[in-house]
Design a protein around this motif. Sequence first.
Motif, PDB file in Angstrom:
ATOM      1  N   PRO A   1       0.812  -1.212   0.000  1.00 19.18           N
ATOM      2  CA  PRO A   1       0.000   0.000   0.000  1.00 19.18           C
ATOM      3  C   PRO A   1       0.855   1.276   0.000  1.00 19.18           C
ATOM      4  CG  PRO A   1      -0.704  -1.526   1.727  1.00 19.18           C
ATOM      5  CD  PRO A   1       0.531  -2.103   1.121  1.00 19.18           C
ATOM      6  N   TYR A   2       0.395   2.275  -0.727  1.00 19.89           N
ATOM      7  CA  TYR A   2       1.085   3.572  -0.717  1.00 19.89           C
ATOM      8  C   TYR A   2       1.131   4.095   0.725  1.00 19.89           C
ATOM      9  CZ  TYR A   2       2.179   8.453  -1.674  1.00 19.89           C
ATOM     10  OH  TYR A   2       2.764   9.678  -1.671  1.00 19.89           O
ATOM     11  N   PRO A   3       2.319   4.490   1.188  1.00 19.93           N
ATOM     12  CA  PRO A   3       2.482   4.722   2.636  1.00 19.93           C
ATOM     13  C   PRO A   3       2.030   6.078   3.175  1.00 19.93           C
ATOM     14  CG  PRO A   3       4.617   4.821   1.507  1.00 19.93           C
ATOM     15  CD  PRO A   3       3.598   4.463   0.468  1.00 19.93           C
ATOM     16  N   TYR A   4       1.628   7.008   2.331  1.00 16.32           N
ATOM     17  CA  TYR A   4       1.321   8.359   2.823  1.00 16.32           C
ATOM     18  C   TYR A   4      -0.109   8.750   2.466  1.00 16.32           C
ATOM     19  CZ  TYR A   4       6.390   8.219   3.043  1.00 16.32           C
ATOM     20  OH  TYR A   4       7.679   7.838   3.306  1.00 16.32           O
ATOM     21  N   ASN A   5      -0.541   9.876   3.039  1.00 17.10           N
ATOM     22  CA  ASN A   5      -1.915  10.306   2.789  1.00 17.10           C
ATOM     23  C   ASN A   5      -1.988  11.451   1.776  1.00 17.10           C
ATOM     24  OD1 ASN A   5      -0.876  12.376   4.238  1.00 17.10           O
ATOM     25  ND2 ASN A   5      -2.423  12.387   5.865  1.00 17.10           N
TER      26      ASN A   5
END
Length: 510
Positions: free
Chosen positions: A276-280
Motif C-alpha cells: 500500500p502507498y504509505p502516505y496520505n
Amino acid sequence: MHRRIMAPGALAAASLMLAIPASAATPSPGAPGIGDPYYPAYGNGGYDVSHYDLRLKYQPATDELEGTATLLARTTQDLSRFNLDFLLDVSEVRVNGAKASFVTSGEHELEITPKAPLAKGTAITVVVRYRGVPSSKEAYGGFTSWHRTPDGGAAANEPEAAWWWFPSNDHPLDKATFDVSVQVPDGTQAISNGTLQSTSSRLGWTRYNWRSDKPQATYLATLAVGRFDVTTGTSESGIPVINAYSKDLGDKAGAAKASIERTGEIADWLSEYFGPYPYNALGGYVPNTDTGYALETQTRPYYSPRNFANGSNTNIVVHELAHQWYGDLVSVKGWKDIWINEGFARYAQWLWSEHEGEGTAQEIADYVYASRAADDAFWQVRPGDPGPENQFHLAVYDRGALTLQALRNEIGDDAFFAILKGWPQKYAHGNASVADFQRYAEEVSRKPLAALFGTWLFQPSKPGAAAARAASVAKVAGVPVQPKSWKKIAATNDVHEHEHKRDHEHEHER
Ligand SMILES: [Zn+2]
C-alpha cells in the motif's frame, strides 16, 4: 567562516557539573556530524528531532526568506552544546524558552550552547529565528540546492537541501514530522510536502499551511514558491493528489501535465509490487528551474522542466514514485546504502517497461550486461558501496537493477516479489542498509546470497560469463537487440541524478 570561539555556555557547564551526581557522565558537546563516513559533517550527534515547525515568509522579488523554526527534540546524551546544519543568518536561538548563545562554524554548522547543560533524555524545544537570501548562500565554492526562478525559488537536492531554508539535523537517520507554513504575496503559491491544511489571505499576503504527518528525512522536505497552475484530484485508491506546474513551462507544459497527471495511476500500479502507498498525500511539482535532476521529495516529487523536453515522460514519474517506498518510507542508514534507493527505483522502471510492452526486465538486464564491455569503467563502480564521488553514478542504477534481476532469477518470482513487497513494511518509516537487505532476502528465500550480492554489488569488475550464466542475465549470445524502452530509461538518467552536485562538491570535501 571558522569562528570557533569559546562559547559562554562552556563556563556555565563547568560550574553546573558540581550539581550532577558523580555517576552521571560529564555533559559534552554533541558531535558535529551524525557519523556517516561519506559525509562526516552531515547531521549531528546528541539529540533526535521528532518534529519541525517552520513558519516562514518569502518575497519572490528579492528572494528574501525569513521566519522561525521550532524543533521538538530529545537529547540522547548529557549535552553541553549541540549543532544544527544551516546556512542562513540566525538572529536568535532559544532552548526551552531561554536564550542560547550560538556561533557558526565549518561550512554549514550552527553551534548552539544552551544556558545550562541538558541531561540525557530531556525533551527540548529549540526556536531559531532567521532570515537570508538563499540564492546568496553557496556551499563548497559554488554549489547550491536553492534554485532561484524568475518568480521565486525551490529547494530540492540530494543529499542536502535543507541548509538553504531551515535549520536541521540533516541526515536520513533523524526523520521527523513537519508543519510548513509559508506566507507569500497574493497570486503566488507556496508548495511543500504532504497535505494542504489551509490557506488564508491578509493584506496582500497568502499563507499556505502544509503538513507531513509521517516521518520524513530532511533532504526529502521541499519548498517551492512561484506562480503555479495547481491541479487536484484523488487516486483510484483514494489518496488526494495535488500537482503544481509553473505557469512558465512554455511548450513543455503539455508534456509535463501528460506525465504527472498520471501520478495516481502510477502510484496505484506500484502499490501492486511494493504494498500500500504509505502516505496520505500524492502529487508532483515542476517549478521553472533548469536542473538536470528530479527528486523523490516525500509525497510530492520535484521534477525539472528538462524532464519533459522531448515529450511526456512517465518513466521519471515511475522512478520518483518508486522512491516513496524505496528511499522515503525506508531510508538509507548511511549514504553508502544508496543502492537500496536507486537500484530499486530503476528496477521499477524496468517493470514499467514490461507493463508498457516495451521490453521485459530480463531483456533489459541482458542488454545492460552485454552492451558494456569488461573494460568499461562502469564495472569498476561497486553499487553496494560506491563511494561518495560515485553515489549517483549510472552503475548504481543500471548495475543496481541488474543485481535485482540476478536475485530474481536465483530465488524465483514468488520469493522475489514477496521481498519487494515485504521490505517496505519491515522497515517502514525507518532506515536500513544493504546488509539488512541481504539478510532479509536470505530469510525470505531461505537461500544463502552472499556470493550473489558479492558478485553483483561489490566486485569492482564485470562479473564473468559463469556468474552471468548462473544468474541468467546473459540469456542471449552477443549483444541483444536494444529494448524499446531503453532510450527512455537512459534519458531519465541523463536528467535524473547525473548532474547531481556530488561531482563538484566532493573534490572540495576531500
Ligand atoms: Zn532516484
